[in-house]
Design a protein around this motif. Structure first.
Motif, mmCIF file in Angstrom:
data_model
loop_
_atom_site.group_PDB
_atom_site.id
_atom_site.type_symbol
_atom_site.label_atom_id
_atom_site.label_comp_id
_atom_site.label_asym_id
_atom_site.label_seq_id
_atom_site.Cartn_x
_atom_site.Cartn_y
_atom_site.Cartn_z
ATOM 1 N N VAL A 92 -7.888 -2.146 -3.927
ATOM 2 C CA VAL A 92 -7.628 -0.761 -3.561
ATOM 3 C C VAL A 92 -6.619 -0.700 -2.421
ATOM 4 O O VAL A 92 -5.693 0.126 -2.427
ATOM 5 N N SER A 93 -6.781 -1.569 -1.428
ATOM 6 C CA SER A 93 -5.828 -1.605 -0.320
ATOM 7 C C SER A 93 -4.425 -1.942 -0.819
ATOM 8 O O SER A 93 -3.434 -1.327 -0.393
ATOM 9 N N LEU A 94 -4.339 -2.904 -1.734
ATOM 10 C CA LEU A 94 -3.043 -3.266 -2.317
ATOM 11 C C LEU A 94 -2.449 -2.080 -3.074
ATOM 12 O O LEU A 94 -1.247 -1.781 -2.946
ATOM 13 N N ALA A 95 -3.285 -1.394 -3.848
ATOM 14 C CA ALA A 95 -2.803 -0.243 -4.621
ATOM 15 C C ALA A 95 -2.352 0.892 -3.703
ATOM 16 O O ALA A 95 -1.337 1.548 -3.975
ATOM 17 N N VAL A 96 -3.077 1.122 -2.610
ATOM 18 C CA VAL A 96 -2.685 2.174 -1.667
ATOM 19 C C VAL A 96 -1.341 1.838 -1.019
ATOM 20 O O VAL A 96 -0.470 2.712 -0.861
ATOM 21 N N ALA A 97 -1.148 0.569 -0.650
ATOM 22 C CA ALA A 97 0.126 0.152 -0.054
ATOM 23 C C ALA A 97 1.268 0.337 -1.056
ATOM 24 O O ALA A 97 2.336 0.879 -0.718
ATOM 25 N N ASP A 98 1.059 -0.118 -2.297
ATOM 26 C CA ASP A 98 2.101 0.026 -3.317
ATOM 27 C C ASP A 98 2.342 1.492 -3.670
ATOM 28 O O ASP A 98 3.481 1.901 -3.929
ATOM 29 N N LEU A 99 1.272 2.278 -3.684
ATOM 30 C CA LEU A 99 1.407 3.709 -3.954
ATOM 31 C C LEU A 99 2.201 4.396 -2.838
ATOM 32 O O LEU A 99 3.025 5.281 -3.098
ATOM 33 N N SER A 100 1.975 3.970 -1.611
ATOM 34 C CA SER A 100 2.725 4.523 -0.480
ATOM 35 C C SER A 100 4.206 4.183 -0.585
ATOM 36 O O SER A 100 5.067 5.018 -0.272
ATOM 37 N N VAL A 101 4.497 2.963 -1.031
ATOM 38 C CA VAL A 101 5.899 2.588 -1.238
ATOM 39 C C VAL A 101 6.547 3.518 -2.248
ATOM 40 O O VAL A 101 7.681 3.998 -2.058
ATOM 41 N N ALA A 102 5.826 3.801 -3.335
ATOM 42 C CA ALA A 102 6.390 4.629 -4.405
ATOM 43 C C ALA A 102 6.561 6.082 -3.987
ATOM 44 O O ALA A 102 7.537 6.733 -4.374
#
Length: 396
Positions: A92-102
């Motif tokens: 989830v933390s990885l997805a939130v970081a990648d989602l923030s990048v996008a």
């Protein structure tokens, strides 16, 4: 990450500054498809309308797919009880970081790319943008590093490490990841190294010490840790395979045949049959347990190998360029051709796109949840996933 630059001025021999606006050049010069900045040696791209449409559509698709994939990860772990495990909090933390990048980074980079490299959003937002870019990308990379350590400990210490996995421990690990990411973001705001912002330029600080510190913490150290973890998991899997020799399944088949025969004869109750049956059953259970451990080690080695490989392909070229740039171009600007710089930057951003699909490829539960969510089959999603898990367990 680290750069959204485009030098927007050309200097003549008398030192006059002529601003390039919307791809036009001063009177008396020709209009090539690429403009050259003599002060930095940087070539500015001047795209035509068809090129802008093609590039804009491609980058928009990358951004949209990144948002969709990482949103699915967050929803899947939050909705499905079976996925709400402490180790999946890292996903989830990885997805939130990648989602923030996008969401926070990619749209502004797209606009900058379509204007030939010109930063349109002012100096104040330039600093904010660089901070968000660096923090989100670093958090994504650092989370991948922590996931590799988590998988290694789960494989090499199956009896002790899972007992230590809990929500508080994972929360502390995730908090540590984001604090380390912030430690790279804050120095330009605290006066150590100033970001470069002149007319049309938004570039992270090219200070030599800061460049070495930021690239080492954001990439080189995590990359080294991931390589070490992959090597150790790969070695553990090979050692387990050599020890148990599961490539030949005839031994297991023989044990099952003998055990079934013993169970059939148990009704006749000849002397010693019951004891032999119990011993064979214990041996077969041990074999099944060893096979399960071996398969888990092999899967972990394969998964981490793919993750490390994709991560290196996406980010290594960009960070080599970022590390070498201030030593080649100086600290005032970038002399790297914009087409090369932007290509490597988007190659790095592509890692945020691929992460959710890599984990789904190797995780049956995530795949099933993705499928149900995309088909809008929300009802009884937990029951269906539990039934699939029971069916797979009965096959072992």
């Amino acid at each position: 990450m680290f750069n959204t630059s485009g030098i927007e001025h050309t200097f003549n021999k008398k030192g006059d500054v002529s601003e390039v606006i919307n791809g036009t050049l001063p009177l008396g010069t020709t209009s090539p498809t690429a403009m050259w900045n003599e002060s930095c040696g940087e070539q500015l791209q001047d795209f035509g309308r068809p090129e802008k449409i093609i590039i804009g559509v491609m980058l928009a698709i990358i951004t949209a797919v990144t948002v969709m994939g990482n949103t699915l990860v967050v929803i899947a772990v939050c909705v499905v009880k079976k996925l709400r495990q402490p180790s999946n909090y890292l996903l989830v933390s990885l997805a939130v970081a990648d989602l923030s990048v996008a969401i926070v980074v990619m749209p502004f980079v797209i606009v900058t790319d379509l204007t030939g490299g010109k930063w349109l959003f002012g100096e104040v937002f330039c600093n904010i943008f660089i901070g968000m870019d660096v923090m989100c990308c670093t958090a994504s990379i650092m989370t991948l590093c922590v996931i590799s350590v988590d998988r290694y400990l789960g494989i090499t210490r199956p009896l002790t490490y899972p007992a230590r996995q809990n929500g508080q421990l994972m929360a502390k690990m995730i908090l540590g990841v984001w604090l380390v990411s912030a430690s790279i973001t804050l120095p330009p705001f605290c006066g150590w190294a100033k970001n470069v912002h002149t007319a049309g330029v938004c570039l992270i600080s090219q200070d030599f010490g800061y460049t070495i510190y930021s690239t080492a913490v954001a990439f080189y150290i995590p990359m080294l840790v991931m390589l070490v973890m992959y090597y150790k998991i790969f070695r553990a899997a090979r050692k387990s395979g050599a020890k148990h020799r599961f490539t030949d399944l005839s031994r297991r088949e023989r044990l099952e045949t003998v055990t079934n025969e013993a169970l059939r004869m148990q009704g006749l109750k000849p002397p010693g049959v019951a004891e032999e049956c119990a011993a064979l059953s214990r041996l077969l259970n041990r074999e099944r347990r060893n096979i399960s451990i071996f398969k888990r080690e092999q899967k972990a080695a394969t998964t981490l190998g793919v993750i490390v490989g994709v991560f290196a392909v996406c980010w290594l070229p960009f960070f080599i360029l970022s590390t070498a740039r201030p030593f080649i171009c100086g600290v005032e600007c970038s002399c790297v051709p914009i087409w090369l710089e932007r290509t490597l930057l988007w190659l790095g951003y592509a890692n945020s796109l691929m992460n959710p699909f890599i984990y789904a490829f190797f995780n049956r539960d995530l795949r099933s949840t993705y499928r149900d969510l995309l088909r809008c089959r929300y009802r009884n999603i937990n029951r269906r996933l539990s039934a699939v898990g029971v069916h797979e367990a009965l096959k072992v």
